[in-house]
Design an enzyme around this catalytic site. Structure first.
Site, mmCIF file in Angstrom:
data_model
loop_
_atom_site.group_PDB
_atom_site.id
_atom_site.type_symbol
_atom_site.label_atom_id
_atom_site.label_comp_id
_atom_site.label_asym_id
_atom_site.label_seq_id
_atom_site.Cartn_x
_atom_site.Cartn_y
_atom_site.Cartn_z
ATOM 1 N N ASP A 160 0.840 -1.205 0.000
ATOM 2 C CA ASP A 160 0.000 0.000 0.000
ATOM 3 C C ASP A 160 0.875 1.255 0.000
ATOM 4 O O ASP A 160 0.576 2.237 -0.685
ATOM 5 C CB ASP A 160 -0.908 0.003 1.238
ATOM 6 C CG ASP A 160 -1.644 -1.311 1.396
ATOM 7 O OD1 ASP A 160 -2.519 -1.597 0.576
ATOM 8 O OD2 ASP A 160 -1.308 -2.079 2.330
ATOM 9 N N HIS A 188 -4.833 -3.406 6.438
ATOM 10 C CA HIS A 188 -4.598 -3.620 4.997
ATOM 11 C C HIS A 188 -5.947 -4.014 4.392
ATOM 12 O O HIS A 188 -6.229 -5.177 4.132
ATOM 13 C CB HIS A 188 -3.549 -4.713 4.791
ATOM 14 C CG HIS A 188 -3.376 -5.125 3.349
ATOM 15 N ND1 HIS A 188 -2.966 -4.265 2.367
ATOM 16 C CD2 HIS A 188 -3.590 -6.312 2.724
ATOM 17 C CE1 HIS A 188 -2.923 -4.897 1.208
ATOM 18 N NE2 HIS A 188 -3.302 -6.143 1.389
#
Ligand code: NAD
Ligand code: LMR
Length: 328
Positions: A160, A188
């Site tokens: 990410d 996440h």
């Protein structure tokens, strides 16, 4: 060259990410060009044939740093003497699913693996969980490993971070290396908060370089939150090469000192920092002195960022409640 080989366990080694990962580890990308490694490769029985092929290809690489390969479906053998364990093996989501939908399928994998790591790994073991939902799977494994300190457990938010850096770099018209200090807060998942407020471009705060605040608050955040789903939709399979790369960078950011003033993204155990409930495996900005990671303190969040982080950590609390029966 260092003499003693470091044992590195990769679970799900015949899967998409595993396949990309093991070759790079063998070539020295994980622990550096001077460090010999032994690869301990865990798979489930039905995948042992495919794993045999992976082993053949590793042999065919004639990697100078690769001192041994142990393919196995036995947990004790897989983690025996391992100093790094990369827990990848688990089912990926399909289009239309969220990562937390995998909890009921994948959560159970991490309880026995946590126990086996505690019993068989090296005394300096460190663990990175990649298999989704990675924060809560990491919590499950950690809670079942009484002999491994909490600070040795990491879940992967680096992909990410990398996605967010690329989006900011494209918008600003700079190379990605210009973007630093990009923290992923929370889970996440599609609730994560990619913190553009404290990220920097060429050392300057992002909002001083990218004046389009509407884009930062809207499309930027959403693109990063939903990038995994976008890759699945385009490729018909979840991200693999970028995930393997992020796993390697995660490990390197733990054993390599972080440049002064910078940080990277990792999900680590919360001791209550930034009002995140204690014990959750939460995405934070993390720095390392080359031996251990520590959460960066003193970051001030505005109301929008604080609310987003709360949503994501509330989701982690819900996930933890769902897997109570698996926690040690
Ligand atoms: P894949 O299906 O290609 O491979 C998974 C492998 O794991 C398979 O070979 C399977 O046999 C093996 N496996 C299943 N159960 C196992 C067990 N109990 N022990 C050992 N091995 C087992 O999947 P993939 O694309 O490699 O993805 C693996 C996981 O990584 C998924 O959960 C995916 O969602 C996750 N992922 C996480 C991130 C992240 O940023 N955290 C990024 C990408 C993918
Ligand atoms: C990703 O972020 O690409 C992975 O977590 C896979 C997924 O399910 O999105």
């Amino acid at each position: 060259m260092a003499t003693r080989a470091v044992h590195v366990t990769v679970t799900g080694a015949a899967g998409q990410i595993g396949y990309a990962l093991v070759h790079r580890i063998a070539a020295g990308a994980l622990l550096g060009p001077e460090q010999p490694v032994v690869l301990r490769l865990l798979e489930i029985e039905p995948a042992m044939g495919a794993l045999e092929g992976v082993v053949m290809e590793l042999e065919d690489g004639a990697h100078p740093l690769l001192e041994g390969i142990e393919p196995t479906s036995d947990l004790a053998r897989a983690f025996d003497g391992a100093s790094w364990c990369l827990l990848v093996g688990s089912v990926p989501r399909k289009a239309g699913m969220e990562r937390r939908d995998l909890l009921s399928v994948n959560g159970g994998i991490f309880q026995p693996q946590g126990r086996a790591i505690s019993e068989h790994a090296a005394s300096d073991v460190r663990v990175l969980v990649v298999g989704n939902p990675c924060n809560t799977n990491c919590l499950i494994a950690r809670s079942n490993a009484p002999d491994v300190p909490d600070e040795r457990w990491f879940a992967m938010t680096r992909l990410d971070e990398n996605r967010a850096k690329s989006q900011l770099a494209k918008k600003a018209g700079v190379p990605t290396r210009a973007v630093t200090n990009l923290a992923i807060w929370g889970n996440h998942s599609n609730t994560q908060f990619p913190d553009w407020v404290h990220a920097r471009i060429d050392g300057q705060p992002v909002p001083d370089v990218i004046r389009d605040t509407d884009w930062l608050r809207g499309p930027f955040i959403e693109t990063v939150q939903k990038r995994g789903a976008a890759v699945i939709s385009a490729r018909g399979a979840s991200s693999a090469a970028s995930a393997a790369h992020a796993a390697i960078e995660s490990v390197r950011s733990i054993w390599q000192p972080t440049p002064a003033g910078e940080w990277h993204s990792l999900a680590v155990v919360s001791h209550g920092e930034y009002r995140v409930p204690e014990g959750l495996q939460c995405g934070y900005p993390v720095r390392s002195d080359g031996t251990a990671g520590e959460i960066v303190t003193g970051i001030e969040h505005d109301a929008d960022a604080a609310a987003r982080i709360k949503v994501s950590t509330d989701e982690l609390v819900q996930e933890r409640d769902e897997v109570r029966g698996l926690l040690g």
